[in-house]
Design a protein around this motif. Structure first.
Motif, PDB file in Angstrom:
ATOM      1  N   LEU A   1       0.810  -1.227   0.000  1.00  0.00           N
ATOM      2  CA  LEU A   1       0.000   0.000   0.000  1.00  0.00           C
ATOM      3  C   LEU A   1       0.841   1.274   0.000  1.00  0.00           C
ATOM      4  CD1 LEU A   1      -2.791  -1.163   2.466  1.00  0.00           C
ATOM      5  CD2 LEU A   1      -2.801  -1.199  -0.047  1.00  0.00           C
ATOM      6  N   GLU A   2       2.161   1.128   0.089  1.00  0.00           N
ATOM      7  CA  GLU A   2       3.101   2.254   0.059  1.00  0.00           C
ATOM      8  C   GLU A   2       2.819   3.288   1.144  1.00  0.00           C
ATOM      9  OE1 GLU A   2       3.293   3.701  -3.961  1.00  0.00           O
ATOM     10  OE2 GLU A   2       4.151   1.816  -4.685  1.00  0.00           O
ATOM     11  N   LEU A   3       2.378   2.817   2.309  1.00  0.00           N
ATOM     12  CA  LEU A   3       2.156   3.679   3.472  1.00  0.00           C
ATOM     13  C   LEU A   3       3.377   3.537   4.375  1.00  0.00           C
ATOM     14  CD1 LEU A   3      -1.601   2.842   3.981  1.00  0.00           C
ATOM     15  CD2 LEU A   3      -0.637   5.003   3.147  1.00  0.00           C
ATOM     16  N   THR A   4       4.399   4.293   4.056  1.00  0.00           N
ATOM     17  CA  THR A   4       5.705   4.112   4.684  1.00  0.00           C
ATOM     18  C   THR A   4       5.877   4.883   5.986  1.00  0.00           C
ATOM     19  OG1 THR A   4       6.620   5.835   3.261  1.00  0.00           O
ATOM     20  CG2 THR A   4       6.828   3.538   2.496  1.00  0.00           C
ATOM     21  N   GLY A   5       4.844   5.557   6.442  1.00  0.00           N
ATOM     22  CA  GLY A   5       4.922   6.231   7.738  1.00  0.00           C
ATOM     23  C   GLY A   5       4.955   5.247   8.889  1.00  0.00           C
ATOM     24  N   THR A   6       4.392   4.078   8.680  1.00  0.00           N
ATOM     25  CA  THR A   6       4.448   3.021   9.676  1.00  0.00           C
ATOM     26  C   THR A   6       5.800   2.343   9.511  1.00  0.00           C
ATOM     27  OG1 THR A   6       2.061   2.711   9.521  1.00  0.00           O
ATOM     28  CG2 THR A   6       3.326   0.932  10.523  1.00  0.00           C
ATOM     29  N   HIS A   7       6.621   2.406  10.551  1.00  0.00           N
ATOM     30  CA  HIS A   7       7.990   1.916  10.433  1.00  0.00           C
ATOM     31  C   HIS A   7       8.143   0.516  11.006  1.00  0.00           C
ATOM     32  CE1 HIS A   7       9.218   6.393  10.411  1.00  0.00           C
ATOM     33  NE2 HIS A   7       8.975   5.947   9.194  1.00  0.00           N
ATOM     34  N   ALA A   8       8.993  -0.267  10.399  1.00  0.00           N
ATOM     35  CA  ALA A   8       9.381  -1.576  10.915  1.00  0.00           C
ATOM     36  C   ALA A   8      10.695  -1.378  11.653  1.00  0.00           C
ATOM     37  CB  ALA A   8       9.533  -2.580   9.784  1.00  0.00           C
ATOM     38  N   GLY A   9      10.637  -1.447  12.958  1.00  0.00           N
ATOM     39  CA  GLY A   9      11.830  -1.219  13.766  1.00  0.00           C
ATOM     40  C   GLY A   9      12.409  -2.527  14.269  1.00  0.00           C
ATOM     41  N   CYS A  10      11.984  -2.920  15.444  1.00  0.00           N
ATOM     42  CA  CYS A  10      12.546  -4.110  16.088  1.00  0.00           C
ATOM     43  C   CYS A  10      11.941  -5.412  15.577  1.00  0.00           C
ATOM     44  CB  CYS A  10      12.324  -4.016  17.592  1.00  0.00           C
ATOM     45  SG  CYS A  10      10.574  -4.140  18.064  1.00  0.00           S
ATOM     46  N   GLU A  11      10.759  -5.360  15.019  1.00  0.00           N
ATOM     47  CA  GLU A  11      10.011  -6.526  14.549  1.00  0.00           C
ATOM     48  C   GLU A  11       9.746  -7.533  15.662  1.00  0.00           C
ATOM     49  OE1 GLU A  11      11.365  -8.025  10.779  1.00  0.00           O
ATOM     50  OE2 GLU A  11      11.666  -5.995  10.002  1.00  0.00           O
ATOM     51  N   MET A  12       9.675  -7.021  16.911  1.00  0.00           N
ATOM     52  CA  MET A  12       9.367  -7.859  18.078  1.00  0.00           C
ATOM     53  C   MET A  12       8.300  -7.209  18.957  1.00  0.00           C
ATOM     54  SD  MET A  12      13.164  -9.125  19.305  1.00  0.00           S
ATOM     55  CE  MET A  12      13.399  -7.598  20.182  1.00  0.00           C
ATOM     56  N   GLY A  13       7.748  -6.078  18.540  1.00  0.00           N
ATOM     57  CA  GLY A  13       6.737  -5.402  19.332  1.00  0.00           C
ATOM     58  C   GLY A  13       7.280  -4.630  20.518  1.00  0.00           C
ATOM     59  N   ALA A  14       8.565  -4.353  20.529  1.00  0.00           N
ATOM     60  CA  ALA A  14       9.177  -3.682  21.669  1.00  0.00           C
ATOM     61  C   ALA A  14       9.388  -2.185  21.460  1.00  0.00           C
ATOM     62  CB  ALA A  14      10.514  -4.334  22.001  1.00  0.00           C
ATOM     63  N   CYS A  15       9.491  -1.723  20.207  1.00  0.00           N
ATOM     64  CA  CYS A  15       9.891  -0.329  19.984  1.00  0.00           C
ATOM     65  C   CYS A  15       8.734   0.624  19.697  1.00  0.00           C
ATOM     66  CB  CYS A  15      10.926  -0.238  18.880  1.00  0.00           C
ATOM     67  SG  CYS A  15      10.278  -0.486  17.211  1.00  0.00           S
ATOM     68  N   GLY A  16       7.598   0.119  19.236  1.00  0.00           N
ATOM     69  CA  GLY A  16       6.439   0.967  18.983  1.00  0.00           C
ATOM     70  C   GLY A  16       6.461   1.722  17.668  1.00  0.00           C
ATOM     71  N   ALA A  17       7.482   1.542  16.843  1.00  0.00           N
ATOM     72  CA  ALA A  17       7.570   2.282  15.584  1.00  0.00           C
ATOM     73  C   ALA A  17       6.497   1.847  14.581  1.00  0.00           C
ATOM     74  CB  ALA A  17       8.956   2.110  14.965  1.00  0.00           C
ATOM     75  N   CYS A  18       5.952   0.657  14.773  1.00  0.00           N
ATOM     76  CA  CYS A  18       4.990   0.096  13.817  1.00  0.00           C
ATOM     77  C   CYS A  18       3.536   0.272  14.247  1.00  0.00           C
ATOM     78  CB  CYS A  18       5.273  -1.393  13.626  1.00  0.00           C
ATOM     79  SG  CYS A  18       4.892  -2.357  15.108  1.00  0.00           S
ATOM     80  N   LEU A  19       3.279   1.081  15.266  1.00  0.00           N
ATOM     81  CA  LEU A  19       1.912   1.202  15.778  1.00  0.00           C
ATOM     82  C   LEU A  19       0.953   1.766  14.734  1.00  0.00           C
ATOM     83  CD1 LEU A  19       2.436   2.518  19.414  1.00  0.00           C
ATOM     84  CD2 LEU A  19       1.586   0.277  18.729  1.00  0.00           C
ATOM     85  N   VAL A  20      -0.195   1.124  14.641  1.00  0.00           N
ATOM     86  CA  VAL A  20      -1.308   1.595  13.819  1.00  0.00           C
ATOM     87  C   VAL A  20      -2.579   1.407  14.638  1.00  0.00           C
ATOM     88  CG1 VAL A  20      -0.213   1.010  11.600  1.00  0.00           C
ATOM     89  CG2 VAL A  20      -1.712  -0.661  12.708  1.00  0.00           C
ATOM     90  N   GLN A  21      -3.637   2.054  14.208  1.00  0.00           N
ATOM     91  CA  GLN A  21      -4.935   1.793  14.825  1.00  0.00           C
ATOM     92  C   GLN A  21      -5.589   0.642  14.085  1.00  0.00           C
ATOM     93  OE1 GLN A  21      -7.221   5.449  14.774  1.00  0.00           O
ATOM     94  NE2 GLN A  21      -6.972   5.570  16.986  1.00  0.00           N
ATOM     95  N   PHE A  22      -5.970  -0.370  14.820  1.00  0.00           N
ATOM     96  CA  PHE A  22      -6.629  -1.562  14.281  1.00  0.00           C
ATOM     97  C   PHE A  22      -8.005  -1.618  14.932  1.00  0.00           C
ATOM     98  CE2 PHE A  22      -7.766  -6.031  14.561  1.00  0.00           C
ATOM     99  CZ  PHE A  22      -7.420  -6.537  13.337  1.00  0.00           C
ATOM    100  N   ASP A  23      -9.035  -1.356  14.149  1.00  0.00           N
ATOM    101  CA  ASP A  23     -10.397  -1.284  14.689  1.00  0.00           C
ATOM    102  C   ASP A  23     -10.451  -0.380  15.920  1.00  0.00           C
ATOM    103  OD1 ASP A  23     -11.464  -2.859  12.669  1.00  0.00           O
ATOM    104  OD2 ASP A  23     -11.300  -4.725  13.816  1.00  0.00           O
ATOM    105  N   GLY A  24      -9.750   0.757  15.826  1.00  0.00           N
ATOM    106  CA  GLY A  24      -9.806   1.775  16.867  1.00  0.00           C
ATOM    107  C   GLY A  24      -8.828   1.634  18.010  1.00  0.00           C
ATOM    108  N   ARG A  25      -8.004   0.593  18.014  1.00  0.00           N
ATOM    109  CA  ARG A  25      -7.030   0.376  19.081  1.00  0.00           C
ATOM    110  C   ARG A  25      -5.618   0.338  18.511  1.00  0.00           C
ATOM    111  NH1 ARG A  25      -8.482   0.067  24.471  1.00  0.00           N
ATOM    112  NH2 ARG A  25      -6.325  -0.556  24.478  1.00  0.00           N
ATOM    113  N   ALA A  26      -4.679   0.888  19.249  1.00  0.00           N
ATOM    114  CA  ALA A  26      -3.285   0.856  18.809  1.00  0.00           C
ATOM    115  C   ALA A  26      -2.745  -0.565  18.932  1.00  0.00           C
ATOM    116  CB  ALA A  26      -2.437   1.813  19.637  1.00  0.00           C
ATOM    117  N   VAL A  27      -2.148  -1.060  17.839  1.00  0.00           N
ATOM    118  CA  VAL A  27      -1.534  -2.393  17.837  1.00  0.00           C
ATOM    119  C   VAL A  27      -0.174  -2.323  17.153  1.00  0.00           C
ATOM    120  CG1 VAL A  27      -3.765  -3.607  17.793  1.00  0.00           C
ATOM    121  CG2 VAL A  27      -2.560  -3.157  15.652  1.00  0.00           C
TER     122      VAL A  27
END
Length: 174
Positions: free
Chosen positions: A45-71
């Protein structure tokens, strides 16, 4: 190759069609079954604002809203998001719902390299949608899943605190 090996190889190359609403727009993507949501958002989708950082859920760079909640989108397979509504930093920014947060982050120099900033803003947006006037301790606790190597966090906490105060003084308006 045995027939069994060929079947496994074919399954590994198979794609699955997922349908999502991303930033208010209906989209469909062909994804590998083990492709992460962050990779789907960035690559398909070329939405590059969402970053892939640690790829373990530890850094928060990849947070998006999923059905209204940050995941953490690095911890989800894209196929798990089939039928979901996703808001990325681009969608939150374009809709204007985080304009005051963005302005305050800029004013207080709460961003430096900017890598963590999208995740910080998604997290701050979620916090302020749940708690009208969070304490500084609540802000720090909410940010505990976001890693920043540049700012030292104080300016980020100051920015979120200032926006919370301004919103509460204006009756909660963004």
């Amino acid at each position: 190759m045995s027939g069994f090996d060929e079947t496994l190889q074919g399954d590994a190359e198979a794609t699955v069609r997922v349908r999502l609403v991303v930033n208010g727009r209906k989209v469909a993507c062909e994804v590998a079954p083990r492709e992460t949501l962050v990779d789907c958002l960035r690559n398909a989708l070329e939405l590059t604002g969402t970053h892939a950082g640690c790829e373990m859920g530890a850094c928060g760079a990849c947070l998006v809203q999923f059905d209204g909640r940050a995941v953490h989108s690095c911890l989800m397979f894209a196929v798990q998001a089939d039928g979901a509504t996703i808001n990325t930093i681009e969608g939150l920014s374009e809709s204007g719902v985080i304009a005051d947060l963005q302005a305050e982050f800029h004013r207080r120099n709460a961003l430096q390299c900017g890598f963590c900033t999208p995740g910080m803003l998604v997290n701050a947006h979620e916090l302020l949608s749940q708690v009208v006037r969070p304490s500084r301790e609540q802000i720090r606790d909410a940010l505990s899943g976001n890693y920043c190597r540049c700012t030292g966090y104080e300016a980020i906490v100051d920015a979120i605190d200032a926006v919370a105060k301004a919103r509460s003084d204006n009756g909660g308006a963004t």
